[in-house]
Every structure is written in C-alpha cells, then in structure tokens.
Design a protein around this motif. Structure first.
Motif, PDB file in Angstrom:
ATOM      1  N   VAL A  28      14.918 -40.624  -1.794  1.00  0.00           N
ATOM      2  CA  VAL A  28      14.532 -40.310  -0.242  1.00  0.00           C
ATOM      3  C   VAL A  28      13.498 -41.040   0.161  1.00  0.00           C
ATOM      4  O   VAL A  28      12.443 -41.160  -0.584  1.00  0.00           O
ATOM      5  CB  VAL A  28      14.445 -38.782  -0.523  1.00  0.00           C
ATOM      6  N   LYS A  29      13.535 -41.773   1.251  1.00  0.00           N
ATOM      7  CA  LYS A  29      12.463 -42.556   1.786  1.00  0.00           C
ATOM      8  C   LYS A  29      11.829 -41.671   2.824  1.00  0.00           C
ATOM      9  O   LYS A  29      12.373 -40.947   3.733  1.00  0.00           O
ATOM     10  CB  LYS A  29      12.953 -43.692   2.541  1.00  0.00           C
ATOM     11  N   LYS A  30      10.369 -41.847   2.803  1.00  0.00           N
ATOM     12  CA  LYS A  30       9.556 -41.084   3.712  1.00  0.00           C
ATOM     13  C   LYS A  30       8.962 -42.227   4.778  1.00  0.00           C
ATOM     14  O   LYS A  30       8.738 -43.079   4.272  1.00  0.00           O
ATOM     15  CB  LYS A  30       8.805 -40.171   3.366  1.00  0.00           C
ATOM     16  N   TRP A  31       8.301 -41.825   5.817  1.00  0.00           N
ATOM     17  CA  TRP A  31       7.496 -42.684   6.624  1.00  0.00           C
ATOM     18  C   TRP A  31       6.153 -42.206   6.169  1.00  0.00           C
ATOM     19  O   TRP A  31       5.723 -41.131   6.341  1.00  0.00           O
ATOM     20  CB  TRP A  31       7.622 -42.530   8.111  1.00  0.00           C
ATOM     21  N   TYR A  32       5.128 -43.090   5.954  1.00  0.00           N
ATOM     22  CA  TYR A  32       4.053 -43.129   5.847  1.00  0.00           C
ATOM     23  C   TYR A  32       3.057 -44.099   6.556  1.00  0.00           C
ATOM     24  O   TYR A  32       3.557 -44.861   7.121  1.00  0.00           O
ATOM     25  CB  TYR A  32       3.690 -43.400   4.238  1.00  0.00           C
ATOM     26  N   VAL A  33       1.952 -43.645   6.674  1.00  0.00           N
ATOM     27  CA  VAL A  33       0.967 -44.534   7.539  1.00  0.00           C
ATOM     28  C   VAL A  33      -0.099 -45.322   6.874  1.00  0.00           C
ATOM     29  O   VAL A  33      -0.844 -44.677   5.828  1.00  0.00           O
ATOM     30  CB  VAL A  33      -0.056 -43.776   8.452  1.00  0.00           C
ATOM     31  N   ALA A  34      -0.072 -46.637   6.687  1.00  0.00           N
ATOM     32  CA  ALA A  34      -1.065 -47.539   5.847  1.00  0.00           C
ATOM     33  C   ALA A  34      -2.005 -48.149   6.717  1.00  0.00           C
ATOM     34  O   ALA A  34      -1.768 -48.395   7.896  1.00  0.00           O
ATOM     35  CB  ALA A  34      -0.087 -48.484   5.107  1.00  0.00           C
ATOM     36  N   TYR A  35      -3.049 -48.194   6.157  1.00  0.00           N
ATOM     37  CA  TYR A  35      -4.255 -48.591   7.011  1.00  0.00           C
ATOM     38  C   TYR A  35      -4.380 -50.072   6.535  1.00  0.00           C
ATOM     39  O   TYR A  35      -4.241 -50.505   5.489  1.00  0.00           O
ATOM     40  CB  TYR A  35      -5.680 -47.758   6.491  1.00  0.00           C
ATOM     41  N   THR A  36      -4.581 -51.062   7.576  1.00  0.00           N
ATOM     42  CA  THR A  36      -4.607 -52.241   7.214  1.00  0.00           C
ATOM     43  C   THR A  36      -6.063 -53.021   7.377  1.00  0.00           C
ATOM     44  O   THR A  36      -6.989 -52.220   8.107  1.00  0.00           O
ATOM     45  CB  THR A  36      -3.881 -53.277   8.145  1.00  0.00           C
ATOM     46  N   LEU A  37      -6.213 -54.159   7.043  1.00  0.00           N
ATOM     47  CA  LEU A  37      -7.569 -54.795   7.179  1.00  0.00           C
ATOM     48  C   LEU A  37      -7.528 -54.977   8.765  1.00  0.00           C
ATOM     49  O   LEU A  37      -6.342 -55.076   9.409  1.00  0.00           O
ATOM     50  CB  LEU A  37      -7.517 -56.110   6.411  1.00  0.00           C
ATOM     51  N   PRO A  38      -8.779 -55.467   9.255  1.00  0.00           N
ATOM     52  CA  PRO A  38      -8.832 -55.551  10.794  1.00  0.00           C
ATOM     53  C   PRO A  38      -8.209 -56.566  11.429  1.00  0.00           C
ATOM     54  O   PRO A  38      -8.111 -57.796  10.740  1.00  0.00           O
ATOM     55  CB  PRO A  38     -10.419 -55.862  11.129  1.00  0.00           C
ATOM     56  N   SER A  60      11.048 -41.235  18.370  1.00  0.00           N
ATOM     57  CA  SER A  60      10.310 -41.137  19.627  1.00  0.00           C
ATOM     58  C   SER A  60       9.672 -42.440  20.057  1.00  0.00           C
ATOM     59  O   SER A  60       9.713 -42.895  21.191  1.00  0.00           O
ATOM     60  CB  SER A  60       9.632 -40.008  19.821  1.00  0.00           C
ATOM     61  N   LEU A  61       8.667 -42.770  19.099  1.00  0.00           N
ATOM     62  CA  LEU A  61       7.921 -44.138  19.507  1.00  0.00           C
ATOM     63  C   LEU A  61       8.622 -45.272  19.916  1.00  0.00           C
ATOM     64  O   LEU A  61       8.541 -46.013  20.876  1.00  0.00           O
ATOM     65  CB  LEU A  61       7.036 -44.468  18.227  1.00  0.00           C
ATOM     66  N   GLN A  62       9.660 -45.403  18.897  1.00  0.00           N
ATOM     67  CA  GLN A  62      10.615 -46.642  19.088  1.00  0.00           C
ATOM     68  C   GLN A  62      11.396 -46.431  20.403  1.00  0.00           C
ATOM     69  O   GLN A  62      11.553 -47.744  21.213  1.00  0.00           O
ATOM     70  CB  GLN A  62      11.402 -46.828  18.092  1.00  0.00           C
ATOM     71  N   HIS A  63      11.904 -45.411  20.764  1.00  0.00           N
ATOM     72  CA  HIS A  63      12.568 -44.997  22.090  1.00  0.00           C
ATOM     73  C   HIS A  63      11.794 -45.329  23.202  1.00  0.00           C
ATOM     74  O   HIS A  63      12.199 -46.130  24.162  1.00  0.00           O
ATOM     75  CB  HIS A  63      13.238 -43.708  21.933  1.00  0.00           C
ATOM     76  N   ILE A 111       4.829 -38.960   7.925  1.00  0.00           N
ATOM     77  CA  ILE A 111       5.277 -38.736   9.411  1.00  0.00           C
ATOM     78  C   ILE A 111       6.710 -38.448   9.532  1.00  0.00           C
ATOM     79  O   ILE A 111       7.689 -39.052   8.962  1.00  0.00           O
ATOM     80  CB  ILE A 111       5.063 -40.139  10.115  1.00  0.00           C
ATOM     81  N   ASN A 112       7.115 -37.416  10.563  1.00  0.00           N
ATOM     82  CA  ASN A 112       8.507 -37.077  10.593  1.00  0.00           C
ATOM     83  C   ASN A 112       9.141 -38.167  11.234  1.00  0.00           C
ATOM     84  O   ASN A 112       8.565 -38.549  12.183  1.00  0.00           O
ATOM     85  CB  ASN A 112       8.248 -35.621  11.478  1.00  0.00           C
ATOM     86  N   GLU A 113      10.409 -38.550  10.794  1.00  0.00           N
ATOM     87  CA  GLU A 113      11.161 -39.451  11.353  1.00  0.00           C
ATOM     88  C   GLU A 113      11.443 -39.283  12.743  1.00  0.00           C
ATOM     89  O   GLU A 113      11.471 -40.161  13.704  1.00  0.00           O
ATOM     90  CB  GLU A 113      12.691 -39.660  10.606  1.00  0.00           C
TER      91      GLU A 113
END
Length: 187
Positions: free
Chosen positions: A19-29, A111-114, A104-106
């Motif tokens: 099962v894949k889930k959406w996570y938020v990753a923090y990146t370098l600036p 909704s963001l993509q839409h 993050i809920n799919e």
C-alpha cells in the motif's frame, strides 16, 4: 479475496500488494525540481505542484513557473520503502509529527492536481483552522474537496495541506458545493 503467503524455494513471499501512501519530503533550498527528477529516475512516484508567478526586476517583469510549496515535494511510496528516497541527496527528511512521517490524504493530492490543471489564479494561504469540508459539484473544479471559507466577502475553497500548514484557495460559487460529513481530513 484474501491473498495468502506463497512458498517459493523454502522461503515465504507475501503476495499482498504494498500500500502506497503520500508523504511530504523536505528538500534542500531551490532543489525541488532536481529532487523530482532524481526520484523519478529511481522509480519513485512523486508530485511537485507548480504555479505561475510574476517576478519584478528593475528592467522587466517575467512570468515564472515555481514550486507552490518551496522546499517540499509529495512522495507516493510504500511505508517499508520510504528510506529509498534518501538516496536522492536533495531530500533532507520527511515532515513528521510526533516522530511519525505525516501522511497526506490522496484526496488532497487529487484536489491540488485538479485545481492546478486549471488556468485560474490561486493564492497561497497560511494555515486556517478547519471549517466546513465541502466537495465542489459543478463548474471547472467539480470533484475537488476542501474547506469552505470566506475572504473579503468571497466564497472560497481552501485545499489545506496540514503537514505544511499551508494551502491554496480559489473563488467558488456557493451554489456549486455540497457539504461532506468529515470532521477532519487526517494528515
């Protein structure tokens, strides 16, 4: 139908899909796009929401496509493979609460993509305490879900990303929404 473990050559293989889930990753600036490219190269599905802004210089104005949430990228991956993202040097860490990576809920990603697929102006909003959760039923944003709010007398839909404590908002007609029976969209 329940899938049972399969025995192959003396070892047991779990036949249940991951099962894949959406996570938020923090990146370098200023490394969001490079992180996206590197994640895609190693086969990790990710989403980097982008939007257009106008930047003013002393001699000109220019429209640029920039990350909607600077220093953040959404990663869709199975829990046990989550550490694979750290093979990309631009990924610093996951956004976490209480020591656990925020999920993050799919429907939020959808909704963001839409909304970003449409050519409407969006505003970056600071975190707003949850109001009434709604689904847009008519118009160009039909199917999007978020929080109903008001600003300067306009009815607006806010798609919140709790883990980032930010969101995007668009003007909508009150006639184009229906309330959802959700107390809180979990991060």
């Amino acid at each position: 139908m329940i899938k049972e473990p399969i025995s192959a050559g003396g070892r047991t293989i779990d036949a249940t899909p991951e099962v894949k889930k959406w996570y938020v990753a923090y990146t370098l600036p200023k490394s969001e796009e490079k992180a996206q490219n590197q994640l895609e190269k190693i086969g990790i599905h990710c989403y980097l929401p982008m939007h257009r802004v106008i930047r003013n210089w002393s001699d000109r104005k220019k429209k640029l496509l920039v990350p909607l949430f600077p220093n953040y990228i959404f990663v869709n991956i199975a829990d046990k493979k989550r550490n694979e993202t750290f093979t990309v040097k631009e990924i610093v860490r996951y956004v976490s609460f209480g020591g656990k990576p925020a999920v993050i809920n799919e429907s939020i990603i959808n909704s963001l993509q839409h909304i970003l697929d449409k050519t409407m102006d969006i505003d970056i909003e600071k975190y707003v305490q949850p109001g009434v959760y709604v689904r847009i039923t008519h118009g160009p944003f039909a199917g999007s879900e978020g929080v109903l709010m008001r600003r300067n007398g306009n009815t607006r839909l806010l798609v919140q990303i709790d883990a980032l404590q930010q969101g995007i908002a668009v003007n909508i007609s009150i006639d184009d929404i229906s309330p959802l029976n959700i107390e809180k969209i979990s991060p």
